[in-house]
Design a protein around this motif. Structure first.
Motif, PDB file in Angstrom:
ATOM      1  N   TYR A  20       6.519  50.168   9.163  1.00  0.00           N
ATOM      2  CA  TYR A  20       5.079  50.273   8.961  1.00  0.00           C
ATOM      3  C   TYR A  20       4.488  51.320   9.897  1.00  0.00           C
ATOM      4  CZ  TYR A  20       4.216  47.389  13.166  1.00  0.00           C
ATOM      5  OH  TYR A  20       4.165  46.911  14.448  1.00  0.00           O
ATOM      6  N   ALA A  21       3.345  51.885   9.505  1.00  0.00           N
ATOM      7  CA  ALA A  21       2.743  52.943  10.307  1.00  0.00           C
ATOM      8  C   ALA A  21       1.236  52.980  10.099  1.00  0.00           C
ATOM      9  CB  ALA A  21       3.345  54.302   9.945  1.00  0.00           C
ATOM     10  N   GLY A  22       0.497  53.039  11.211  1.00  0.00           N
ATOM     11  CA  GLY A  22      -0.937  53.246  11.139  1.00  0.00           C
ATOM     12  C   GLY A  22      -1.223  54.672  10.692  1.00  0.00           C
ATOM     13  N   THR A  23      -2.186  54.838   9.822  1.00  0.00           N
ATOM     14  CA  THR A  23      -2.434  56.158   9.230  1.00  0.00           C
ATOM     15  C   THR A  23      -3.052  57.142  10.209  1.00  0.00           C
ATOM     16  OG1 THR A  23      -4.585  55.400   8.397  1.00  0.00           O
ATOM     17  CG2 THR A  23      -2.695  55.242   6.906  1.00  0.00           C
ATOM     18  N   TYR A  24      -3.615  56.666  11.332  1.00  0.00           N
ATOM     19  CA  TYR A  24      -4.259  57.566  12.286  1.00  0.00           C
ATOM     20  C   TYR A  24      -3.332  58.006  13.419  1.00  0.00           C
ATOM     21  CZ  TYR A  24      -8.940  56.867  10.281  1.00  0.00           C
ATOM     22  OH  TYR A  24     -10.044  56.853   9.464  1.00  0.00           O
ATOM     23  N   ASP A  25      -2.148  57.460  13.492  1.00  0.00           N
ATOM     24  CA  ASP A  25      -1.225  57.885  14.553  1.00  0.00           C
ATOM     25  C   ASP A  25      -0.772  59.313  14.312  1.00  0.00           C
ATOM     26  OD1 ASP A  25       0.460  57.822  16.766  1.00  0.00           O
ATOM     27  OD2 ASP A  25       2.138  57.007  15.624  1.00  0.00           O
ATOM     28  N   TRP A  26      -0.722  60.091  15.381  1.00  0.00           N
ATOM     29  CA  TRP A  26      -0.215  61.467  15.291  1.00  0.00           C
ATOM     30  C   TRP A  26       1.225  61.534  15.779  1.00  0.00           C
ATOM     31  CZ3 TRP A  26       1.359  64.823  19.329  1.00  0.00           C
ATOM     32  CH2 TRP A  26       1.642  66.131  18.918  1.00  0.00           C
ATOM     33  N   ILE A  27       1.526  60.924  16.898  1.00  0.00           N
ATOM     34  CA  ILE A  27       2.801  61.156  17.574  1.00  0.00           C
ATOM     35  C   ILE A  27       3.999  60.660  16.769  1.00  0.00           C
ATOM     36  CG2 ILE A  27       2.808  59.027  18.956  1.00  0.00           C
ATOM     37  CD1 ILE A  27       3.759  62.514  20.220  1.00  0.00           C
ATOM     38  N   CYS A  28       3.890  59.523  16.117  1.00  0.00           N
ATOM     39  CA  CYS A  28       4.960  58.989  15.258  1.00  0.00           C
ATOM     40  C   CYS A  28       4.323  58.638  13.915  1.00  0.00           C
ATOM     41  CB  CYS A  28       5.629  57.768  15.880  1.00  0.00           C
ATOM     42  SG  CYS A  28       6.499  58.088  17.422  1.00  0.00           S
ATOM     43  N   ASN A  29       3.853  59.632  13.236  1.00  0.00           N
ATOM     44  CA  ASN A  29       2.934  59.432  12.117  1.00  0.00           C
ATOM     45  C   ASN A  29       3.607  58.933  10.845  1.00  0.00           C
ATOM     46  OD1 ASN A  29       3.718  61.952  10.514  1.00  0.00           O
ATOM     47  ND2 ASN A  29       3.141  62.839  12.485  1.00  0.00           N
ATOM     48  N   TRP A  30       2.745  58.494   9.925  1.00  0.00           N
ATOM     49  CA  TRP A  30       3.208  57.891   8.678  1.00  0.00           C
ATOM     50  C   TRP A  30       3.891  58.904   7.769  1.00  0.00           C
ATOM     51  CZ3 TRP A  30       1.827  59.105   3.668  1.00  0.00           C
ATOM     52  CH2 TRP A  30       0.695  59.921   3.491  1.00  0.00           C
ATOM     53  N   VAL A  31       3.478  60.161   7.821  1.00  0.00           N
ATOM     54  CA  VAL A  31       4.076  61.188   6.959  1.00  0.00           C
ATOM     55  C   VAL A  31       5.557  61.347   7.275  1.00  0.00           C
ATOM     56  CG1 VAL A  31       4.037  63.625   6.293  1.00  0.00           C
ATOM     57  CG2 VAL A  31       1.882  62.409   6.699  1.00  0.00           C
ATOM     58  N   GLY A  32       5.872  61.510   8.567  1.00  0.00           N
ATOM     59  CA  GLY A  32       7.271  61.651   8.959  1.00  0.00           C
ATOM     60  C   GLY A  32       8.074  60.401   8.691  1.00  0.00           C
ATOM     61  N   ASN A  33       7.456  59.243   8.901  1.00  0.00           N
ATOM     62  CA  ASN A  33       8.161  57.989   8.640  1.00  0.00           C
ATOM     63  C   ASN A  33       8.442  57.791   7.153  1.00  0.00           C
ATOM     64  OD1 ASN A  33       8.812  56.046  10.952  1.00  0.00           O
ATOM     65  ND2 ASN A  33       6.813  56.818  11.564  1.00  0.00           N
ATOM     66  N   GLU A  34       7.480  58.134   6.312  1.00  0.00           N
ATOM     67  CA  GLU A  34       7.748  58.012   4.887  1.00  0.00           C
ATOM     68  C   GLU A  34       8.861  58.960   4.453  1.00  0.00           C
ATOM     69  OE1 GLU A  34       5.446  58.027   0.578  1.00  0.00           O
ATOM     70  OE2 GLU A  34       4.869  59.492   2.098  1.00  0.00           O
ATOM     71  N   ARG A  35       8.873  60.162   5.025  1.00  0.00           N
ATOM     72  CA  ARG A  35       9.889  61.141   4.621  1.00  0.00           C
ATOM     73  C   ARG A  35      11.302  60.665   4.909  1.00  0.00           C
ATOM     74  NH1 ARG A  35       6.586  66.551   6.534  1.00  0.00           N
ATOM     75  NH2 ARG A  35       5.508  66.878   4.550  1.00  0.00           N
ATOM     76  N   TRP A  36      11.521  60.110   6.099  1.00  0.00           N
ATOM     77  CA  TRP A  36      12.905  59.697   6.383  1.00  0.00           C
ATOM     78  C   TRP A  36      13.297  58.472   5.564  1.00  0.00           C
ATOM     79  CZ3 TRP A  36      14.698  55.085   7.960  1.00  0.00           C
ATOM     80  CH2 TRP A  36      13.907  54.253   8.749  1.00  0.00           C
ATOM     81  N   THR A  37      12.327  57.596   5.255  1.00  0.00           N
ATOM     82  CA  THR A  37      12.684  56.450   4.416  1.00  0.00           C
ATOM     83  C   THR A  37      13.080  56.899   3.008  1.00  0.00           C
ATOM     84  OG1 THR A  37      10.375  56.047   3.717  1.00  0.00           O
ATOM     85  CG2 THR A  37      11.145  54.900   5.690  1.00  0.00           C
ATOM     86  N   LEU A  38      12.420  57.938   2.491  1.00  0.00           N
ATOM     87  CA  LEU A  38      12.763  58.459   1.167  1.00  0.00           C
ATOM     88  C   LEU A  38      14.085  59.218   1.186  1.00  0.00           C
ATOM     89  CD1 LEU A  38       9.249  59.714   0.024  1.00  0.00           C
ATOM     90  CD2 LEU A  38      10.483  57.735  -0.874  1.00  0.00           C
ATOM     91  N   ASP A  39      14.401  59.850   2.313  1.00  0.00           N
ATOM     92  CA  ASP A  39      15.637  60.637   2.428  1.00  0.00           C
ATOM     93  C   ASP A  39      16.853  59.782   2.765  1.00  0.00           C
ATOM     94  OD1 ASP A  39      14.226  62.943   1.908  1.00  0.00           O
ATOM     95  OD2 ASP A  39      14.042  63.543   4.014  1.00  0.00           O
ATOM     96  N   LEU A  40      16.633  58.545   3.197  1.00  0.00           N
ATOM     97  CA  LEU A  40      17.722  57.706   3.699  1.00  0.00           C
ATOM     98  C   LEU A  40      18.799  57.511   2.630  1.00  0.00           C
ATOM     99  CD1 LEU A  40      18.607  56.030   6.173  1.00  0.00           C
ATOM    100  CD2 LEU A  40      17.578  54.038   5.054  1.00  0.00           C
ATOM    101  N   ASP A  41      20.039  57.778   3.026  1.00  0.00           N
ATOM    102  CA  ASP A  41      21.178  57.680   2.111  1.00  0.00           C
ATOM    103  C   ASP A  41      21.783  56.278   2.200  1.00  0.00           C
ATOM    104  OD1 ASP A  41      23.198  58.241   0.369  1.00  0.00           O
ATOM    105  OD2 ASP A  41      24.384  59.449   1.776  1.00  0.00           O
TER     106      ASP A  41
END
Length: 507
Positions: free
Chosen positions: A422-443
């Motif tokens: 889970y990720a708060g949408t206002y976080d910059w340092i460990c943001n939701w965009v990067g977290n969503e990307r790795w979850t989609l890329d996960l093999d």
């Protein structure tokens, strides 16, 4: 929880220069050698023992306000000091103590569930850093009470112990109330994982009412690295527990909030957060955003060559430095809160983490009467900071921060351990965009099913709380309007999220 990087970490290394220059140089050389070698991730082997010789304590209710020492013949190097500590909540039993690993001593808090402590699940919580104390999670976020000034706490109705028993731990050594003798320290997540796995096993073996109870590993920020490895260590250790005739820990899930799980997808997401309307309107000027956009392909190429296709520690470190300069530095100079892109930083990042309440937590825990009640070792200085610069330096020296942990997530999913990101949408340092990307890329075997799921809204009391995607035990979710510390910014939404997760893993 709070992760000090870039300039903050650079400053931290300067503030840590308390040892002699010779010692510091030797320390860095030793850490560099460790970084060039493979991490030491091996299962903790149990010692041979006669199972009939072990006498468990049985129930937490037998504990008093004096320390009781717990051990187990399968873990001869480990013991646990634990006592009743009536504080913070007031409505449930609370316990504190130390996990003693020879010369290393890790401090922990444990609160029983407000609902049904003899039946409810158990959550293990750690903050991040590396070097951040979990007292921040306890007194600022999801714990049974919140600090309001340096001498006062108030009841937190939205605490995660509303329907779960919960641990908070200061780890590794030198964090918070944890300490070590003889210069002992921990500098990799692999090392830290062994200590946590042993402690969990000893606790569940001694308190029979918790044996077989559903168990969830949770954390935020650098917890994105900690939790996958800690959970994996517990899962692998279960194999040895079963061989020894002991009850395995019933590891049900891993929960990661605004985590640093894959730095290489995270670092390019800073462009999205600053230069697009991913969370708020663009905050960085056009010319800088154009330079950032142009730097992304070069940054990705450097990381792919030295960090992903093959891990070259020196080359990877150089790649990250280039990416950081181009993609992170513009934000660091903006004066905005690195943990909440919607507001300015309050106070000094190094002193308050942009949240003055952290100084209240430190003041509250500096009171001698509070420390006595908790059983804090008298060797811990009253003015000891919540965040350990020494730990940040040690983990930086081994390049632990550069090692991705997403493959551990995949391995857990393959073994039936559910995972919530889970990720708060206002976080910059460990943001939701990067977290969503790795979850989609996960093999992993469920990737195709997970990727084809559309993001759908999840609601609390009829209001949209965020969006989520879920398949085969893997869930990604955002929390609208929350920063790095979701339970702090959105306490009721975070509680509803975790309650639904504990109940049926669906948001």
């Amino acid at each position: 929880m709070l992760r000090q990087v870039s300039r903050a970490l650079a400053l931290a290394s300067l503030l840590c220069a308390t040892a002699s220059a010779t010692y510091h140089q030797q320390f860095q050389q030793w850490n560099t050698q460790k970084a060039l070698s493979q991490p030491d991730y091996t299962r903790l082997e149990l010692a041979s023992f006669d199972i009939a010789s072990f006498q468990p304590i049985g129930s937490l209710s037998t504990l008093t306000d004096q320390f009781m020492v717990l051990g187990h013949p399968a873990f001869p190097k480990y013991s646990v000091r634990i006592k009743q500590s009536n504080f913070c909540d007031g409505s449930v039993a609370a316990y504190t103590g130390y996990i003693d690993v020879e010369a290393r001593h890790l401090f922990f808090y444990f609160f029983e569930s407000r609902n049904a402590p003899d039946k409810d699940d158990v959550i293990f919580w750690t903050n991040g850093g590396p070097g951040g104390s979990s007292s921040m999670g306890l007194f600022m976020e999801l714990g049974p009470c919140r600090v309001v000034n340096s001498t006062t706490v108030v009841f937190n109705e939205a605490s995660w112990n509303s329907n779960a028993n919960i641990f908070f731990i200061d780890q590794p050594v030198d964090v918070g109330f944890s300490y070590a003798e003889y210069g002992e320290y921990v500098s990799t997540t692999e090392e830290a994982a062994k200590d946590i796995a042993a402690f969990v096993a000893i606790f569940f073996e001694h308190f029979s009412s918790f044996r077989g109870r559903a168990f969830h590993m949770a954390g935020e920020s650098y917890g994105g690295r900690y939790i996958p490895l800690f959970s994996s260590a517990i899962y692998d250790q279960n194999i040895e527990l079963v061989k020894a005739g002991l009850t395995p820990v019933n590891l049900k899930s891993a929960i990661i909030g605004n985590g640093l799980t894959n730095r290489f997808t995270q670092i390019t997401s800073y462009y999205d957060m600053q230069c697009t309307a991913a969370s708020v309107e663009p905050i960085t000027d056009i010319s800088t955003c154009i330079r950032m956009k142009q730097a992304i392909p070069r940054c990705q190429k450097l990381m792919r060559t030295s960090c992903i296709n093959a891990f070259d520690p020196i080359g990877c470190d150089e790649a990250i430095q280039v990416c950081r300069m181009e993609l992170q530095d513009p934000y660091w100079t903006s004066g905005m809160n690195v943990y909440d892109i919607s507001k300015k930083c309050e106070g000094s990042l190094e002193e308050t983490h942009c949240y003055p309440i952290t100084k209240f937590i430190q003041g509250y825990l500096s009171q001698p009467e509070i420390r006595q009640k908790l059983g804090v070792d008298p060797s811990i200085p009253l003015d000891k900071p919540l965040s350990s610069h020494n730990v940040g330096l040690a983990f930086s020296g081994t390049l632990d921060i550069l090692r991705p942990s997403d493959l551990y997530v995949a391995a857990l999913l393959e073994r039936g351990v559910d995972v919530l990101i889970y990720a708060g949408t206002y976080d910059w340092i460990c943001n939701w965009v990067g977290n969503e990307r790795w979850t989609l890329d996960l093999d992993w075997s469920g990737k195709d099913e997970f990727v084809k799921q559309n993001l759908t809204e999840w609601k609390v009391d009829g209001k949209v709380a965020g969006v989520t995607r879920s398949a085969n035990g893997f869930t990604f979710a955002t929390v609208n309007g929350a920063g790095h510390m979701v339970p702090y910014d959105k306490p009721w939404e975070s509680l509803e999220m975790v309650n639904r997760w504990l109940k049926n893993r669906q948001l």
